[in-house]
Design a protein around this motif. Structure first.
Motif, PDB file in Angstrom:
ATOM      1  N   GLU A   1      19.436  40.607   3.948  1.00  0.00           N
ATOM      2  CA  GLU A   1      19.395  40.901   5.378  1.00  0.00           C
ATOM      3  C   GLU A   1      20.546  41.810   5.812  1.00  0.00           C
ATOM      4  N   THR A   2      21.718  41.628   5.202  1.00  0.00           N
ATOM      5  CA  THR A   2      22.907  42.350   5.660  1.00  0.00           C
ATOM      6  C   THR A   2      23.288  43.506   4.754  1.00  0.00           C
ATOM      7  N   GLY A   3      22.831  43.491   3.487  1.00  0.00           N
ATOM      8  CA  GLY A   3      23.212  44.537   2.549  1.00  0.00           C
ATOM      9  C   GLY A   3      24.477  44.166   1.795  1.00  0.00           C
ATOM     10  N   GLY A   4      24.765  44.930   0.748  1.00  0.00           N
ATOM     11  CA  GLY A   4      25.944  44.674  -0.070  1.00  0.00           C
ATOM     12  C   GLY A   4      25.628  44.849  -1.539  1.00  0.00           C
ATOM     13  N   ASN A   5      26.648  44.658  -2.359  1.00  0.00           N
ATOM     14  CA  ASN A   5      26.523  44.803  -3.805  1.00  0.00           C
ATOM     15  C   ASN A   5      26.062  43.467  -4.380  1.00  0.00           C
ATOM     16  N   LEU A   6      24.815  43.426  -4.789  1.00  0.00           N
ATOM     17  CA  LEU A   6      24.259  42.182  -5.302  1.00  0.00           C
ATOM     18  C   LEU A   6      24.834  41.815  -6.662  1.00  0.00           C
ATOM     19  N   ALA A   7      25.180  42.809  -7.473  1.00  0.00           N
ATOM     20  CA  ALA A   7      25.749  42.519  -8.790  1.00  0.00           C
ATOM     21  C   ALA A   7      27.100  41.822  -8.653  1.00  0.00           C
ATOM     22  N   GLU A   8      27.948  42.305  -7.738  1.00  0.00           N
ATOM     23  CA  GLU A   8      29.229  41.636  -7.510  1.00  0.00           C
ATOM     24  C   GLU A   8      29.032  40.236  -6.948  1.00  0.00           C
ATOM     25  N   LEU A   9      27.993  40.042  -6.161  1.00  0.00           N
ATOM     26  CA  LEU A   9      27.691  38.715  -5.641  1.00  0.00           C
ATOM     27  C   LEU A   9      27.376  37.745  -6.775  1.00  0.00           C
ATOM     28  N   PHE A  10      26.579  38.184  -7.748  1.00  0.00           N
ATOM     29  CA  PHE A  10      26.269  37.313  -8.891  1.00  0.00           C
ATOM     30  C   PHE A  10      27.515  37.017  -9.720  1.00  0.00           C
ATOM     31  N   ASP A  11      28.380  38.013  -9.880  1.00  0.00           N
ATOM     32  CA  ASP A  11      29.628  37.773 -10.619  1.00  0.00           C
ATOM     33  C   ASP A  11      30.491  36.734  -9.906  1.00  0.00           C
ATOM     34  N   SER A  12      30.572  36.832  -8.596  1.00  0.00           N
ATOM     35  CA  SER A  12      31.378  35.876  -7.828  1.00  0.00           C
ATOM     36  C   SER A  12      30.799  34.466  -7.932  1.00  0.00           C
ATOM     37  N   ILE A  13      29.478  34.359  -7.867  1.00  0.00           N
ATOM     38  CA  ILE A  13      28.857  33.037  -7.956  1.00  0.00           C
ATOM     39  C   ILE A  13      29.057  32.458  -9.358  1.00  0.00           C
ATOM     40  N   ALA A  14      28.937  33.281 -10.389  1.00  0.00           N
ATOM     41  CA  ALA A  14      29.163  32.796 -11.754  1.00  0.00           C
ATOM     42  C   ALA A  14      30.598  32.303 -11.920  1.00  0.00           C
ATOM     43  N   TRP A  15      31.561  33.060 -11.379  1.00  0.00           N
ATOM     44  CA  TRP A  15      32.967  32.630 -11.471  1.00  0.00           C
ATOM     45  C   TRP A  15      33.176  31.328 -10.705  1.00  0.00           C
ATOM     46  N   LEU A  16      32.574  31.206  -9.529  1.00  0.00           N
ATOM     47  CA  LEU A  16      32.729  30.003  -8.722  1.00  0.00           C
ATOM     48  C   LEU A  16      32.138  28.783  -9.425  1.00  0.00           C
ATOM     49  N   VAL A  17      30.976  28.936 -10.033  1.00  0.00           N
ATOM     50  CA  VAL A  17      30.343  27.815 -10.720  1.00  0.00           C
ATOM     51  C   VAL A  17      31.167  27.388 -11.931  1.00  0.00           C
ATOM     52  N   ARG A  18      31.690  28.359 -12.669  1.00  0.00           N
ATOM     53  CA  ARG A  18      32.510  28.019 -13.839  1.00  0.00           C
ATOM     54  C   ARG A  18      33.793  27.300 -13.426  1.00  0.00           C
ATOM     55  N   GLU A  19      34.431  27.745 -12.342  1.00  0.00           N
ATOM     56  CA  GLU A  19      35.625  27.062 -11.869  1.00  0.00           C
ATOM     57  C   GLU A  19      35.294  25.652 -11.393  1.00  0.00           C
ATOM     58  N   ARG A  20      34.139  25.485 -10.795  1.00  0.00           N
ATOM     59  CA  ARG A  20      33.722  24.150 -10.368  1.00  0.00           C
ATOM     60  C   ARG A  20      33.493  23.247 -11.574  1.00  0.00           C
ATOM     61  N   PHE A  21      32.916  23.787 -12.642  1.00  0.00           N
ATOM     62  CA  PHE A  21      32.735  23.008 -13.861  1.00  0.00           C
ATOM     63  C   PHE A  21      34.079  22.595 -14.460  1.00  0.00           C
ATOM     64  N   LYS A  22      35.061  23.505 -14.430  1.00  0.00           N
ATOM     65  CA  LYS A  22      36.390  23.158 -14.949  1.00  0.00           C
ATOM     66  C   LYS A  22      37.011  22.016 -14.152  1.00  0.00           C
ATOM     67  N   LEU A  23      36.910  22.099 -12.829  1.00  0.00           N
ATOM     68  CA  LEU A  23      37.442  21.026 -11.996  1.00  0.00           C
ATOM     69  C   LEU A  23      36.701  19.719 -12.230  1.00  0.00           C
ATOM     70  N   PHE A  24      35.390  19.806 -12.392  1.00  0.00           N
ATOM     71  CA  PHE A  24      34.610  18.608 -12.652  1.00  0.00           C
ATOM     72  C   PHE A  24      35.000  17.969 -13.987  1.00  0.00           C
ATOM     73  N   ASP A  25      35.241  18.788 -15.003  1.00  0.00           N
ATOM     74  CA  ASP A  25      35.654  18.248 -16.292  1.00  0.00           C
ATOM     75  C   ASP A  25      37.019  17.572 -16.200  1.00  0.00           C
ATOM     76  N   LYS A  26      37.944  18.149 -15.417  1.00  0.00           N
ATOM     77  CA  LYS A  26      39.250  17.509 -15.232  1.00  0.00           C
ATOM     78  C   LYS A  26      39.099  16.164 -14.536  1.00  0.00           C
ATOM     79  N   VAL A  27      38.264  16.124 -13.508  1.00  0.00           N
ATOM     80  CA  VAL A  27      38.043  14.865 -12.800  1.00  0.00           C
ATOM     81  C   VAL A  27      37.400  13.839 -13.722  1.00  0.00           C
ATOM     82  N   ARG A  28      36.483  14.275 -14.565  1.00  0.00           N
ATOM     83  CA  ARG A  28      35.835  13.350 -15.482  1.00  0.00           C
ATOM     84  C   ARG A  28      36.821  12.778 -16.490  1.00  0.00           C
ATOM     85  N   VAL A  29      37.745  13.604 -16.948  1.00  0.00           N
ATOM     86  CA  VAL A  29      38.760  13.111 -17.881  1.00  0.00           C
ATOM     87  C   VAL A  29      39.679  12.112 -17.194  1.00  0.00           C
ATOM     88  N   LEU A  30      40.088  12.423 -15.956  1.00  0.00           N
ATOM     89  CA  LEU A  30      40.997  11.531 -15.248  1.00  0.00           C
ATOM     90  C   LEU A  30      40.330  10.209 -14.867  1.00  0.00           C
TER      91      LEU A  30
END
Length: 322
Positions: A228-257
């Motif tokens: 609807e607004t426009g933008g670089n869709l490829a960079e959007l996918f990269d940002s979402i992939a980075w965000l999901v991976r960081e969330r997995f790292k935090l989740f793994d730390k919480v699971r260990v603790l």
């Protein structure tokens, strides 16, 4: 020979041949191989199947028509059917209900043969009837978790495909072709829906409904806003992939603790049962008051209720959502 008789015989023969031909055409159009393939193909697109295989007629049998009296009387059956499909098991609602009834009756019959009390027999039958539901729930959770783990790689592939000059629909097709189940099948279904005329927004919303994963919903919402607004869709996918991976790292730390708390819960939950089993093996007469005396039975009921409440409370403490 009479001419009228011959004419009637010929007309009767033609009528019989035409009736047989009409019946064959009708049967082949409704139940023939081509009709079954077409119905399976359309059903796989509307029901959200997980593969492109032609042998998908089971989906037609398991889907509930909105006009059926049972579906009108029990609207939650649609949600239950969708929940069953998300597990990836080739089960229908009828098979699930039959399995629950069979397990419950089998446990009830075994308890009756063992001369157990009625309350114990009914409790065992209820637990046995829940076994197929727990089996489906386990498969569904494992499939959704596997899809969630595949999502960062899917985002990376979509971003690379867009940078290479492919259209977004072609990138979805590439993701559906390259990735195994469950991500591959779901993205193939999305691509097929787009090819059959479904709008991209509706196809992505259907993907989010078929796979209720939080990160996937964020992805779909971001893509819809970007359209609807426009933008670089490829960079959007990269940002979402980075965000999901960081969330997995935090989740793994919480699971260990929280692993220590979970282990403590298992030890505290199994310690009374293990102690009672050892005492009963060493001195069988020591625990007889628990089984024979009314006060012991009431104490045993209180112990079981307290253990269940404690296990639920510990589970609530150590289960941290990320």
């Amino acid at each position: 020979m009479n001419t009228t008789f011959l004419t009637a015989a010929v007309l009767l023969f033609v009528a019989v041949v035409m009736s047989c031909q009409t019946a064959w055409v009708w049967w082949n159009g409704r139940h023939g191989a081509a009709a079954k393939r077409m119905a399976a193909r359309l059903e796989s697109l509307t029901a959200g199947s997980t593969s492109r295989r032609e042998a998908l007629s089971i989906l037609k049998a398991r889907r509930l028509g909105a006009a059926t009296p049972l579906a009108r009387a029990l609207p939650w059956l649609h949600s239950l059917d969708a929940w069953l499909m998300q597990s990836g098991l080739p089960w229908s609602l009828g098979r699930l209900c039959a399995s629950c009834a069979a397990f419950g009756l089998a446990v009830l019959a075994g308890a009756s043969l063992a001369n157990l009390p009625l309350a114990v027999a009914l409790s065992g039958a209820l637990a046995g009837a829940l076994l197929p539901v727990l089996h489906v729930r386990r498969h569904r959770a494992r499939r959704l978790r596997h899809f969630e783990r595949q999502l960062p790689e899917v985002c990376d592939m979509l971003g690379r495909a867009l940078r290479a000059g492919h259209a977004f629909s072609s990138a979805i097709d590439m993701a559906g072709t390259e990735f195994p189940e469950p991500a591959g099948g779901e993205f193939r279904t999305t691509f097929d829906e787009i090819n059959y005329g479904v709008s991209l927004n509706d196809a992505l919303c259907g993907l989010a409904n078929r796979m209720p994963v939080r990160d996937l919903r964020y992805l779909v919402i971001a893509v819809l806003i970007q359209r609807e607004t426009g933008g670089n869709l490829a960079e959007l996918f990269d940002s979402i992939a980075w965000l999901v991976r960081e969330r997995f790292k935090l989740f793994d730390k919480v699971r260990v603790l929280s692993a220590e708390g979970k282990l403590s819960a298992w030890v505290l939950g199994m310690l009374p049962i293990g102690s009672a089993a050892i005492i009963n093996f060493v001195n069988p007469d020591f625990l007889d008051p628990f089984w024979n005396d009314p006060v012991g039975i009431r104490l045993l009921d209180g112990i079981v209720i307290s253990m269940i409440c404690g296990a639920l409370w510990i589970r609530r403490i150590v289960r941290i959502r990320v």
